[in-house]
Design an enzyme around this catalytic site. Structure first.
Site, PDB file in Angstrom:
ATOM      1  CB  THR A 235      -0.915   0.018   1.236  1.00 25.50           C
ATOM      2  OG1 THR A 235      -0.127  -0.127   2.415  1.00 25.50           O
ATOM      3  CG2 THR A 235      -1.912  -1.140   1.174  1.00 25.50           C
ATOM      4  CG  ASP A 236       0.775   3.640  -3.295  1.00 26.74           C
ATOM      5  OD1 ASP A 236       1.654   2.768  -3.385  1.00 26.74           O
ATOM      6  OD2 ASP A 236       0.013   3.941  -4.236  1.00 26.74           O
ATOM      7  CE  LYS A 237       3.661  10.656   3.383  1.00 25.93           C
ATOM      8  NZ  LYS A 237       4.661  11.722   3.164  1.00 25.93           N
ATOM      9  CG  HIS A 446       0.551   5.789  -8.178  1.00 27.74           C
ATOM     10  ND1 HIS A 446       0.432   5.792  -6.801  1.00 27.74           N
ATOM     11  CD2 HIS A 446       1.783   6.307  -8.446  1.00 27.74           C
ATOM     12  CE1 HIS A 446       1.529   6.292  -6.269  1.00 27.74           C
ATOM     13  NE2 HIS A 446       2.368   6.597  -7.233  1.00 27.74           N
TER      14      HIS A 446
END
Length: 563
Positions: A235-237, A446
């Site tokens: 998972t991204d920030k 993304h």
């Protein structure tokens, strides 16, 4: 010679042949001439050929061959050929002086195995984030940092008599098992799931909690490979999770896994939680054995306002003496948007499409909030959103929905199982929200946030459905990235694993709606994640800032230029 004597002679020679296979055979029959030496030799060779060997045949040993290959090649000098043993010893001594290469490969790998720089086992990480581990900090008074497994093991040995949470003296008595952890967290204060140097990550927090709970030894603390760490998704920030799954080998203080879960949670911060612990086979890998994964993306309904509606909003604000920087007005809105989007791309699109910066002033934010309170999406707009999301289903090329991928790159193909709009809801501030759910086998970097950006623009008339369909082809389209704050990992699916293992405790948190594990998952999702997303938008205005930047993005013709 009589017949009886002849038979005795043959029997005696037969027994002698069985005991010693290397003797020659001489058969003398009554009334026949004895065999000459040539015939004796032929028979002896034939018998020895068919007889089994005294010694077992040696099997080929690959290690022996490796050792032979490691020996230095003899040179043309006759003196070196005559003194191979001395030369080998000299050669090994030279390697030892240069880099200790005479040790076994296990010893060399152990020396090269360093503490992960993003783990709290690293003294620098503890210093940055204010983490106190007395049993490790004490050793650092004599050395700069704990940098290897040898250092940590030595530290554990030196402080075994000191009572602490690691309980190394008892570790040999505890069973070591592989388990799957259902992780739930709010990602606002973390730079993502994956452990990263100098950054606060979810993986580092979980590792620290396992260590404090006595489920990781000091020798393994800081070495994810040693305890077989694997997570189902990255998972991204700023992205949240309700059902992130990781697999890990830990020491079990008790076989009651509910107590294990509670013990881990006692060592975790409030925004990270373990929802379930399930014992799995040693061969289980959370990443490779996951079938599908589902993400929820929540967007406020005002994000589907048409471009003309947004212009009207800004005009009214200008008339009332508020704002004037929206929609690319002459006082710097357009230039600010261009500069901001450039910085956004340079900073890896980390946070929410606006890189955490304040695009709108506090006065503008407050005015927009009041305007959006009573906004409700029309049914036609909602239907266009549903149609756009349904277009993503199936297998498509998503090279325009990530970075560094081309149309002919096979890895840009992804299969989307479903992408649906869920029931609308209104938060305590009066803002209407539209939850969406996408399920797929896997996703690119993304990808979901860019898919939402395109679908939102189609729904509000900023671009057409044909542009979306053409984005799967051999064209290049610059698609913006929707805010990360609306995204959360909703569910991980292991259906094939459950069928193959036929386990009494399957990795299934969604089928049985009355099970305690499902209720814990649902509670965290509704009371923690969804409420946090709504409150975060009210305080930070991430989607409001995004809408201004997206208007600048569209004005530069990013959709039209690609046609």
């Amino acid at each position: 010679m009589t017949t009886k004597d002849s038979l005795w002679t043959m029997d005696h020679k037969k027994r002698k042949l069985d005991s010693s296979k290397e003797e020659s055979v001489s058969v003398v029959m009554d009334g026949c001439s004895p065999m000459d030496d040539e015939h004796k030799d032929n028979i002896s060779q034939e018998v020895n050929k068919n007889a089994p060997s005294k010694h077992k045949k040696r099997r080929w040993n690959p290690r022996q061959k490796k050792k032979q290959n490691k020996s230095p090649k003899p040179s043309s000098s006759s003196n070196e050929d005559d003194n191979n043993n001395n030369n080998d010893n000299d050669h090994r001594n030279d390697i030892d002086n240069n880099g200790n290469n005479n040790k076994s490969w296990k010893e060399r790998n152990k020396e090269r195995d360093q503490v992960h720089p993003g783990s709290y086992a690293n003294a620098e990480m503890r210093k940055i984030w204010g983490i106190s581990l007395p049993e490790l900090d004490e050793s650092n008074t004599h050395s700069s940092s704990v940098s290897s497994s040898h250092d940590i093991t030595a530290t554990a040995t030196a402080t075994d008599d000191t009572p602490d949470t690691s309980t190394d003296n008892q570790n040999t008595k505890l069973p070591k098992r592989k388990v799957a952890l259902l992780l739930q967290f709010i990602g606002t204060n973390y730079t993502g799931m994956q452990i990263n140097e100098g950054k606060r990550t979810i993986q580092a927090e979980i590792e620290l909690a396992l260590y404090k709970a006595g489920m990781l030894t000091r020798a393994n603390f800081g070495f994810p490979k040693k305890y077989s760490w694997s997570n189902s998704a990255r998972t991204d920030k700023g992205v949240h999770a309700c059902a992130q799954v990781c697999s890990v080998k830990i020491l079990l203080p008790t076989m009651d896994l509910d107590q294990v879960r509670e013990r881990i949670n006692d060592e975790l911060p409030e925004d990270v939680n373990v929802g379930d612990v399930v014992q799995v086979p040693r061969s289980f890998c959370a990443r490779t054995q996951r079938d599908r994964v589902g993400y929820q993306y929540m967007l406020p309904s005002f994000a589907l306002k048409g471009r003309e509606e947004w212009r009207d909003v800004w005009k009214k604000m200008v008339v009332n003496g508020v704002g004037g920087v929206g929609s690319g007005e002459k006082d710097g809105g357009m230039e600010s948007g261009k500069k901001q989007e450039k910085e956004e791309q340079e900073e890896n699109e980390e946070v929410n499409g606006v890189s955490g910066r304040q695009v709108l002033t506090t006065t503008e934010m407050e005015a927009l909030r009041e305007t959006m309170r009573g906004y409700r999406v029309s049914q036609d707009t909602l239907d266009r959103l549903k149609e756009a999301l349904e277009t993503y289903t199936g297998t498509h090329k998503f090279h325009n929905y990530t970075r560094g991928k081309k149309w002919d790159d096979p890895s840009s193909s992804r299969y989307i199982v479903s992408f649906e709009v869920q029931d609308l809801l209104v938060d305590e501030h009066g803002i209407e929200w539209i939850p969406t759910m996408v399920v797929g086998q896997s996703f690119l970097l993304h990808q979901i946030r860019k898919m939402m950006c395109m679908a939102m623009d189609v729904a509000r008339g900023a671009t057409s459905l044909n542009v979306m369909k053409e984005s799967f082809g051999d064209v290049s389209i610059n698609i913006n990235t929707a805010p990360a704050q609306g995204l959360s990992l909703d569910m991980s699916y292991y259906e094939y694993f459950n069928k193959r293992q036929n386990a009494s405790e399957p990795l299934d948190w969604h089928s049985d709606k009355t099970s305690p594990r499902h209720l814990r998952w649902k509670k965290f999702k509704e009371e923690k994640v969804m409420k946090h997303i709504m409150e975060e938008e009210w305080t930070q205005g991430n989607f409001l800032s995004y809408m201004q930047l997206q208007e600048n993005h569209i004005q530069r013709g990013n959709y039209e230029r690609s046609l």
